[in-house]
Structures are given as structure tokens and as C-alpha cells.
Design a protein around this motif. Structure first.
Motif, PDB file in Angstrom:
ATOM      1  N   UNK A  32       0.853  -1.187   0.000  1.00  0.00           N
ATOM      2  CA  UNK A  32       0.000   0.000   0.000  1.00  0.00           C
ATOM      3  C   UNK A  32       0.887   1.234   0.000  1.00  0.00           C
ATOM      4  N   UNK A  33       0.430   2.262  -0.679  1.00  0.00           N
ATOM      5  CA  UNK A  33       1.166   3.524  -0.707  1.00  0.00           C
ATOM      6  C   UNK A  33       0.169   4.668  -0.734  1.00  0.00           C
ATOM      7  N   UNK A  34       0.606   5.781  -0.189  1.00  0.00           N
ATOM      8  CA  UNK A  34      -0.251   6.954  -0.197  1.00  0.00           C
ATOM      9  C   UNK A  34       0.620   8.209  -0.263  1.00  0.00           C
ATOM     10  N   UNK A  35       0.126   9.219  -0.988  1.00  0.00           N
ATOM     11  CA  UNK A  35       0.882  10.466  -1.043  1.00  0.00           C
ATOM     12  C   UNK A  35       0.773  11.215   0.276  1.00  0.00           C
ATOM     13  N   UNK A  36       1.836  11.926   0.606  1.00  0.00           N
ATOM     14  CA  UNK A  36       1.823  12.836   1.742  1.00  0.00           C
ATOM     15  C   UNK A  36       1.667  14.249   1.178  1.00  0.00           C
ATOM     16  N   UNK A  37       0.919  15.082   1.858  1.00  0.00           N
ATOM     17  CA  UNK A  37       0.713  16.445   1.393  1.00  0.00           C
ATOM     18  C   UNK A  37       0.856  17.419   2.562  1.00  0.00           C
ATOM     19  N   UNK A  38       1.149  18.646   2.217  1.00  0.00           N
ATOM     20  CA  UNK A  38       1.124  19.745   3.174  1.00  0.00           C
ATOM     21  C   UNK A  38       0.047  20.700   2.697  1.00  0.00           C
ATOM     22  N   UNK A  39      -0.871  21.036   3.580  1.00  0.00           N
ATOM     23  CA  UNK A  39      -1.984  21.904   3.218  1.00  0.00           C
ATOM     24  C   UNK A  39      -1.793  23.279   3.865  1.00  0.00           C
ATOM     25  N   UNK A  40      -2.132  24.300   3.109  1.00  0.00           N
ATOM     26  CA  UNK A  40      -2.060  25.653   3.629  1.00  0.00           C
ATOM     27  C   UNK A  40      -3.348  26.398   3.313  1.00  0.00           C
ATOM     28  N   UNK A  41      -3.571  27.470   4.040  1.00  0.00           N
ATOM     29  CA  UNK A  41      -4.719  28.326   3.783  1.00  0.00           C
ATOM     30  C   UNK A  41      -4.277  29.771   3.926  1.00  0.00           C
ATOM     31  N   UNK A  42      -4.844  30.614   3.094  1.00  0.00           N
ATOM     32  CA  UNK A  42      -4.541  32.042   3.134  1.00  0.00           C
ATOM     33  C   UNK A  42      -5.839  32.810   2.970  1.00  0.00           C
ATOM     34  N   UNK A  43      -6.075  33.710   3.878  1.00  0.00           N
ATOM     35  CA  UNK A  43      -7.285  34.525   3.781  1.00  0.00           C
ATOM     36  C   UNK A  43      -6.883  35.908   3.287  1.00  0.00           C
TER      37      UNK A  43
END
Length: 143
Positions: A32-43
Motif C-alpha cells: 500500500x502507498x499513499x501520497x503525503x501532502x502539506x496543506x495551507x490556507x490564506x485569507x
């Protein structure tokens, strides 16, 4: 099967800093494999929130039925190298998939560091199941 990919359509090759980790294809029971992500938000000053999702590597697990000492020997060498001050290099994983349409898809995980998470429980009349986790910098389509 019926136009869908099943597990036996996939083969895995593990290349470590010490060379090919010769784990029998029959021994690998799950990948099994899964991508890792970094999430950001900007207002913004306009009050609207804008999101970003950045690729940040891959991780996964191989479940392996013990059919020899390959994993144990590999990890013993990693430990020996670590304590001897040897620089442990990353490896690669090549995932090859026989597609339902007859084509081949191939992906290479690069910058792979392996983590032998479970050497297996040794129980009478039970298979010894081992787990090899990995973290990779990228997954690149090669075919």
C-alpha cells in the motif's frame, strides 16, 4: 478481472543502498502507498480563503510472509552500518502494474528510506508475517 486491477497484476522491486532486496514475489502479500501532502490556507483582504495542497512525498507498507532471512539480514546490515558510522543511502521502489487493457504502467518511488516495523510473531502453526514501511521523496511515472 472484469476490467479491474487486482493485486496479482502488480509487481514490486526493492532497491536498497546495498542493492536489490531479493524478497520473493510470492512473499509480498500486500503493498500500500499513499501520497503525503502539506496543506495551507490564506485569507485575503477580500475575505476569501484560498487553499493550497503541496505534494510532500509518499509513504507505505509492504506486508511480507517470511520465506527466508532476506529482511532480517537487510535490517541487520542497516543496524551494523548505522553503528559503524556508515552513511545509509536511500533506495528506490519500482511498482509495475499490468493494466486491464493490456498496457503496462510503471512508477518509481525515489529517495526511499526503509523502516523494518515488524519482524513478525513466531507462533506455532502460523505464518510469520513481517512489515516493511517506507517513506519516499517522490513517485515518478516511468512507463
Amino acid at each position: 478481472m472484469n476490467g479491474q486491477t487486482v493485486g496479482r497484476d502488480v509487481s514490486i522491486d526493492l532497491m536498497t543502498s546495498r542493492g536489490l532486496l531479493a524478497v520473493s514475489a510470492q512473499a509480498i502479500t500486500d503493498f500500500s502507498s499513499q501520497p503525503s501532502t502539506t496543506n495551507t490556507a490564506s485569507k485575503g483582504l477580500d475575505g476569501i480563503t484560498r487553499y493550497g495542497v503541496f505534494p510532500d512525498g509518499w509513504s507505505g507498507v509492504l506486508s511480507i510472509d517470511r520465506m527466508g532471512s532476506q529482511l532480517d539480514d537487510f535490517w541487520a546490515q542497516i543496524e551494523a552500518d548505522f553503528y559503524a558510522g556508515v552513511n545509509i543511502q536511500s533506495g528506490t521502489i519500482t511498482e509495475t502494474i499490468q493494466e486491464p487493457n493490456g498496457g503496462i504502467s510503471q512508477y518509481r518511488y525515489t529517495g526511499v528510506m526503509f523502516d523494518f516495523k515488524d519482524a513478525g510473531s513466531k507462533t506455532a502453526n502460523q505464518l510469520v508475517k513481517q512489515k516493511l514501511n517506507f517513506m519516499a521523496a517522490r513517485r515518478i511515472k516511468v512507463a
